[in-house]
Design an enzyme around this catalytic site. Structure first.
Site, PDB file in Angstrom:
ATOM      1  N   CYS A   1      68.404  60.197  54.063  1.00 10.70           N
ATOM      2  CA  CYS A   1      68.952  58.902  54.481  1.00 10.70           C
ATOM      3  C   CYS A   1      69.502  58.939  55.915  1.00 10.70           C
ATOM      4  O   CYS A   1      68.720  59.010  56.852  1.00 10.70           O
ATOM      5  CB  CYS A   1      69.993  58.444  53.467  1.00 10.70           C
ATOM      6  SG  CYS A   1      70.253  56.664  53.521  1.00 10.70           S
TER       7      CYS A   1
ATOM      8  N   HIS B   1      68.597  59.301  48.021  1.00  6.25           N
ATOM      9  CA  HIS B   1      69.640  60.302  47.791  1.00  6.25           C
ATOM     10  C   HIS B   1      69.414  61.081  46.497  1.00  6.25           C
ATOM     11  O   HIS B   1      69.978  60.716  45.447  1.00  6.25           O
ATOM     12  CB  HIS B   1      71.004  59.619  47.687  1.00  6.25           C
ATOM     13  CG  HIS B   1      71.466  58.957  48.930  1.00  6.25           C
ATOM     14  ND1 HIS B   1      72.329  59.569  49.816  1.00  6.25           N
ATOM     15  CD2 HIS B   1      71.189  57.740  49.455  1.00  6.25           C
ATOM     16  CE1 HIS B   1      72.579  58.748  50.825  1.00  6.25           C
ATOM     17  NE2 HIS B   1      71.888  57.642  50.634  1.00  6.25           N
TER      18      HIS B   1
ATOM     19  N   GLU C   1      70.769  63.689  45.686  1.00  7.33           N
ATOM     20  CA  GLU C   1      72.073  64.250  45.305  1.00  7.33           C
ATOM     21  C   GLU C   1      72.912  63.274  44.488  1.00  7.33           C
ATOM     22  O   GLU C   1      73.955  63.639  43.947  1.00  7.33           O
ATOM     23  CB  GLU C   1      72.849  64.705  46.553  1.00  7.33           C
ATOM     24  CG  GLU C   1      73.493  63.614  47.381  1.00  7.33           C
ATOM     25  CD  GLU C   1      72.526  62.845  48.260  1.00  7.33           C
ATOM     26  OE1 GLU C   1      71.281  63.033  48.122  1.00  7.33           O
ATOM     27  OE2 GLU C   1      72.996  62.006  49.071  1.00  7.33           O
TER      28      GLU C   1
ATOM     29  N   GLY D   1      75.107  59.159  54.788  1.00  5.50           N
ATOM     30  CA  GLY D   1      76.417  58.769  55.299  1.00  5.50           C
ATOM     31  C   GLY D   1      76.215  57.712  56.363  1.00  5.50           C
ATOM     32  O   GLY D   1      75.513  56.721  56.127  1.00  5.50           O
TER      33      GLY D   1
HETATM   34  N1  LIG Z   1      73.094  56.020  52.710  1.00 11.72           N
HETATM   35  C1  LIG Z   1      72.943  56.259  54.040  1.00 11.72           C
HETATM   36  O1  LIG Z   1      72.912  57.422  54.476  1.00 11.72           O
HETATM   37  C2  LIG Z   1      72.891  55.039  54.921  1.00 11.72           C
HETATM   38  C3  LIG Z   1      72.424  55.309  56.330  1.00 11.72           C
HETATM   39  C4  LIG Z   1      73.025  54.315  57.292  1.00 11.72           C
HETATM   40  N2  LIG Z   1      72.564  52.948  56.976  1.00 11.72           N
HETATM   41  C5  LIG Z   1      72.694  54.646  58.769  1.00 11.72           C
HETATM   42  O2  LIG Z   1      72.073  53.846  59.444  1.00 11.72           O
HETATM   43  O3  LIG Z   1      73.064  55.727  59.217  1.00 11.72           O
END
Ligand SMILES: NC(=O)CC[C@H](N)C(=O)O
Length: 215
Positions: free
Chosen positions: A89, A193, A195, A56
């Site tokens: 992520c 990811h 998921e 996210g």
């Molecule tokens: N798909 C993702 O979770 C991206 C992470 C996002 N770029 C961040 O710095 O939090």
């Protein structure tokens, strides 16, 4: 019959429902004695043996946790040796010790002894899916479709005694970058990811078996 275990998915922001769906399928198809719940409150967190922190926006996740007086409970939970944690992520960023860039706005949980680089492959347009051979740590998983979306990477391991790389990939003309790692026996991080892998729950099955059922 072993005690029913509870896996929480942090549901403050991001792709938490996809993790819940994959974890529930993996538990059902493997007859694991596990329940899966979304976690937004201290009460829900205290039910959990394990916590998945989804992708996210890590800055948003951190700000919501702070503004709802939830940050300290999360900090205590992830630092418990009795609990397991999987950061994907943004979740990887949120639990990291150090950030190589874009660290001005985010307060992290300082769990993973590593320095993490945000958006390491570029912006949304540079997102990609790479078929990876994870069979060195997930038996026979030689063709997993790993999706990277504005993904971070582990830029530097700060404690090589506890943090072990699981998988690296080339990053343009730079040296290979770490995109999956394990810290001790209870912390897993992935830049990508699982998921979002169409219908492929192998990564979630492995996580449940290693970090929940057998942990
Ligand atoms: N798909 C993702 O979770 C991206 C992470 C996002 N770029 C961040 O710095 O939090």
């Amino acid at each position: 019959m072993t005690r029913k275990k509870c896996v929480g998915v942090l549901a403050l922001q991001g792709a938490f429902q996809e993790h819940i769906d994959f974890l529930e399928r993996a538990a059902l198809e493997n007859c694991y004695n596990v329940t899966v719940i979304p976690v937004r409150t201290k009460k829900e967190l205290h039910l959990c043996d394990s916590l998945v922190i989804p992708g996210g926006e890590s800055t948003t996740m951190s700000l919501i946790a702070q503004r709802t007086n939830f940050f300290d409970d999360l900090y205590t939970f992830v630092h418990s040796s009795q609990k397991s944690v999987w950061g994907t992520c943004a979740g990887l960023i949120f639990i990291s010790d150090e950030l190589e860039n874009q660290n001005e706005l985010i307060k992290t949980l300082h769990l993973l002894h590593a320095r993490v680089k945000r958006n390491a492959f570029g912006r949304q347009a540079q997102s990609f899916t790479k078929v990876c051979d994870f069979s060195e740590f997930i038996p026979e998983c030689t063709d997993f479709p790993a999706t990277f979306i504005r993904a971070p990477v582990i830029d530097k391991i700060l404690d090589s005694e506890t943090v072990k790389p699981l998988y690296t990939i080339p990053n343009n003309d730079e040296e290979d970058v770490i995109v999956a790692a394990q810290q001790g026996s209870n912390v897993l991080v992935t830049s990508f990811h699982p998921e979002l892998a169409d219908d492929d729950i192998r990564f979630h099955e492995w996580f449940l078996k290693k970090f929940v059922v057998d942990f």
